[in-house]
Design a protein around this motif. Structure first.
Motif, PDB file in Angstrom:
ATOM      1  N   PRO A 288       0.728  -1.189   0.051  1.00  0.00           N
ATOM      2  CA  PRO A 288      -0.078  -0.049   0.014  1.00  0.00           C
ATOM      3  C   PRO A 288       0.855   1.379   0.057  1.00  0.00           C
ATOM      4  CG  PRO A 288      -0.880  -1.576   1.485  1.00  0.00           C
ATOM      5  CD  PRO A 288       0.422  -2.191   0.976  1.00  0.00           C
ATOM      6  N   SER A 289       1.987   1.129   0.904  1.00  0.00           N
ATOM      7  CA  SER A 289       2.631   2.422   0.922  1.00  0.00           C
ATOM      8  C   SER A 289       3.379   2.716  -0.240  1.00  0.00           C
ATOM      9  CB  SER A 289       3.501   2.453   2.184  1.00  0.00           C
ATOM     10  OG  SER A 289       4.569   1.401   2.137  1.00  0.00           O
ATOM     11  N   ARG A 290       3.593   1.996  -1.160  1.00  0.00           N
ATOM     12  CA  ARG A 290       4.502   1.860  -2.331  1.00  0.00           C
ATOM     13  C   ARG A 290       3.690   2.300  -3.658  1.00  0.00           C
ATOM     14  NH1 ARG A 290       9.713   0.232  -2.531  1.00  0.00           N
ATOM     15  NH2 ARG A 290       9.522  -0.309  -4.490  1.00  0.00           N
ATOM     16  N   GLU A 291       2.390   2.155  -3.471  1.00  0.00           N
ATOM     17  CA  GLU A 291       1.241   2.230  -4.521  1.00  0.00           C
ATOM     18  C   GLU A 291       0.617   3.534  -4.436  1.00  0.00           C
ATOM     19  OE1 GLU A 291      -1.021  -1.305  -4.712  1.00  0.00           O
ATOM     20  OE2 GLU A 291       0.876  -2.441  -5.489  1.00  0.00           O
ATOM     21  N   VAL A 292       0.945   4.498  -3.451  1.00  0.00           N
ATOM     22  CA  VAL A 292       0.278   5.730  -3.314  1.00  0.00           C
ATOM     23  C   VAL A 292       1.180   6.971  -3.579  1.00  0.00           C
ATOM     24  CG1 VAL A 292      -1.354   4.758  -1.604  1.00  0.00           C
ATOM     25  CG2 VAL A 292       0.621   5.708  -0.824  1.00  0.00           C
ATOM     26  N   ASP A 293       0.681   7.951  -3.948  1.00  0.00           N
ATOM     27  CA  ASP A 293       1.582   9.147  -3.863  1.00  0.00           C
ATOM     28  C   ASP A 293       1.727   9.691  -2.413  1.00  0.00           C
ATOM     29  OD1 ASP A 293       2.607  11.530  -4.575  1.00  0.00           O
ATOM     30  OD2 ASP A 293       0.945  12.450  -5.571  1.00  0.00           O
ATOM     31  N   ARG A 294       3.036   9.785  -2.039  1.00  0.00           N
ATOM     32  CA  ARG A 294       3.506  10.285  -0.615  1.00  0.00           C
ATOM     33  C   ARG A 294       3.303  11.877  -0.533  1.00  0.00           C
ATOM     34  NH1 ARG A 294       6.546   7.412   2.969  1.00  0.00           N
ATOM     35  NH2 ARG A 294       5.783   5.226   2.797  1.00  0.00           N
ATOM     36  N   ASN A 295       3.052  12.565  -1.900  1.00  0.00           N
ATOM     37  CA  ASN A 295       2.914  14.086  -1.683  1.00  0.00           C
ATOM     38  C   ASN A 295       1.398  14.231  -1.599  1.00  0.00           C
ATOM     39  OD1 ASN A 295       5.411  14.578  -2.003  1.00  0.00           O
ATOM     40  ND2 ASN A 295       5.195  14.272  -4.336  1.00  0.00           N
ATOM     41  N   ASP A 296       0.467  13.246  -1.624  1.00  0.00           N
ATOM     42  CA  ASP A 296      -1.091  13.441  -1.391  1.00  0.00           C
ATOM     43  C   ASP A 296      -1.103  13.865  -0.011  1.00  0.00           C
ATOM     44  OD1 ASP A 296      -3.679  13.180  -0.791  1.00  0.00           O
ATOM     45  OD2 ASP A 296      -3.922  11.571  -2.136  1.00  0.00           O
ATOM     46  N   GLN A 298      -3.722  14.074   2.079  1.00  0.00           N
ATOM     47  CA  GLN A 298      -4.454  13.018   2.855  1.00  0.00           C
ATOM     48  C   GLN A 298      -3.344  11.640   3.279  1.00  0.00           C
ATOM     49  OE1 GLN A 298      -7.644  12.252   0.376  1.00  0.00           O
ATOM     50  NE2 GLN A 298      -9.001  13.154   2.320  1.00  0.00           N
ATOM     51  N   VAL A 299      -2.865  11.293   2.552  1.00  0.00           N
ATOM     52  CA  VAL A 299      -1.841  10.183   2.605  1.00  0.00           C
ATOM     53  C   VAL A 299      -0.633  10.549   3.665  1.00  0.00           C
ATOM     54  CG1 VAL A 299      -0.052   8.733   1.727  1.00  0.00           C
ATOM     55  CG2 VAL A 299      -1.869   9.106   0.210  1.00  0.00           C
ATOM     56  N   LYS A 300      -0.163  11.674   3.414  1.00  0.00           N
ATOM     57  CA  LYS A 300       0.793  12.416   4.216  1.00  0.00           C
ATOM     58  C   LYS A 300       0.266  12.352   5.631  1.00  0.00           C
ATOM     59  CE  LYS A 300       4.446  15.805   4.973  1.00  0.00           C
ATOM     60  NZ  LYS A 300       4.010  16.005   6.298  1.00  0.00           N
TER      61      LYS A 300
END
Length: 324
Positions: A288-296, A298-300
């Motif tokens: 999951p953490s490798r398949e998302v945009d860390r700059n998002d 909400q993700v951050k």
């Protein structure tokens, strides 16, 4: 020598039953249910683990009414909600929210029971009867739909383990019951029954065990990687504290602590960290953490939320395990 005996599985098809079955009683392993179910109108499932749950789900999904099933549940189990265990970036926000809630429950709990109830309140764990406090935690994972299906079974026997079955009668440690003509399904084998541990790396052997809770395959693969490193056995063992199989919530908590300490140690070795990040087939929960945009944003925000609660949660987990 690679010694895997401590992780030997108990398999329903071949294990030695701990109860007697007299002539005239049909008692089968779950493997035979698809072949034998059509010849019966009543079913008795023996055992409270994931195999028993899967057997009941199969029956209910193939036209058997919940009223046709009796479930012998020696101890009620806590069940993990699969919604929070999805190894895909598509579920990142849900999974990370669950991780934060789990850590918050661990941080705030004053007792082991409070921890379990906090997990339930967050929707992370489930129990079949709200009036019965589960006694076991072996890590069974169900979807909400499967769980609700199983809650339709009302004939649940809570009289301990079965000791004997004869035509018309079933004897359990806590009493004797009249028993209808039924197809008995033996789901009492325990897949990973070990709660003790061995040192993994010694001069004589590599003693295969889990080094991440409920992940025997990933653990074996990572142990092979650790074995290949140019380290002595003491250094290898520092990266591979054994994680025993759980029985109750306290032992689940103890094994979670061991898992967390191992994961921290792996992160300090670049070669291991890189191997784990590239081994998503083995380590699905890293996906999951490798398949998302860390700059998002909400993700951050979710990532920061988990980091903020992690250390207080870990400290309280250690206090809970040490408590009486």
């Amino acid at each position: 020598m690679v010694d895997a005996r401590i992780c030997e599985n108990g398999i329903p098809l071949t294990h030695v039953r701990k109860f007697d079955v007299e002539d005239g009683v049909v008692c089968i392993p779950p493997n035979d249910v698809p072949r034998r179910a059509k010849d019966h109108r009543h079913f008795t499932i023996l055992g409270a683990g994931k195999t028993a749950m899967d057997t009941a789900v199969w029956l209910l999904g193939h036209g058997v009414d919940a009223g046709q099933i009796r479930w012998v549940m020696p101890r009620d189990p806590w069940v993990i909600n699969r919604a929070f265990s999805q190894p895909s970036g598509a579920f990142y926000k849900h999974v990370m929210k669950g991780t934060a809630q789990q850590m918050a429950a661990a941080r705030d709990a004053k007792t082991i029971d409070e921890l379990a109830l906090g997990m339930e309140a967050a929707g992370l764990w489930m129990r079949f009867d709200p009036d019965v406090m589960p006694q076991i935690m072996h890590g069974p994972t169900l979807s909400q739909a499967e769980f609700e299906l199983l809650r339709g079974i009302k004939d649940i026997v809570r009289l301990g383990h079965v000791t004997a079955i004869e035509p018309g009668k079933m004897t359990l440690k806590g009493g004797v019951l009249d028993a209808p003509d039924s197809l008995y399904v033996d789901c009492t084998a325990r897949a990973l029954g070990h709660t003790d541990t061995w040192p993994i790396f010694t001069e004589e052997r590599i003693g295969l065990q889990m080094i991440r809770l409920f992940q025997p395959m990933f653990s074996a693969a990572l142990l092979a990687k650790i074995e290949s490193l140019p380290l002595d056995n003491k250094a290898k063992n520092a990266l591979a504290a054994p994680v025993p199989m759980t029985d109750d919530v306290r032992s689940w908590l103890r094994s979670q602590i061991a898992t967390s300490m191992n994961q921290f140690a792996w992160g300090q070795v670049p070669e291991l960290k890189d191997w784990i990040n590239q081994s998503l087939r083995w380590y699905g929960f890293g996906r999951p953490s490798r398949e998302v945009d860390r700059n998002d944003p909400q993700v951050k925000a979710l990532y920061d939320q988990v980091r903020a609660v992690a250390m207080p949660a870990f400290a309280n987990m250690q206090k809970l395990v040490a408590s009486g």
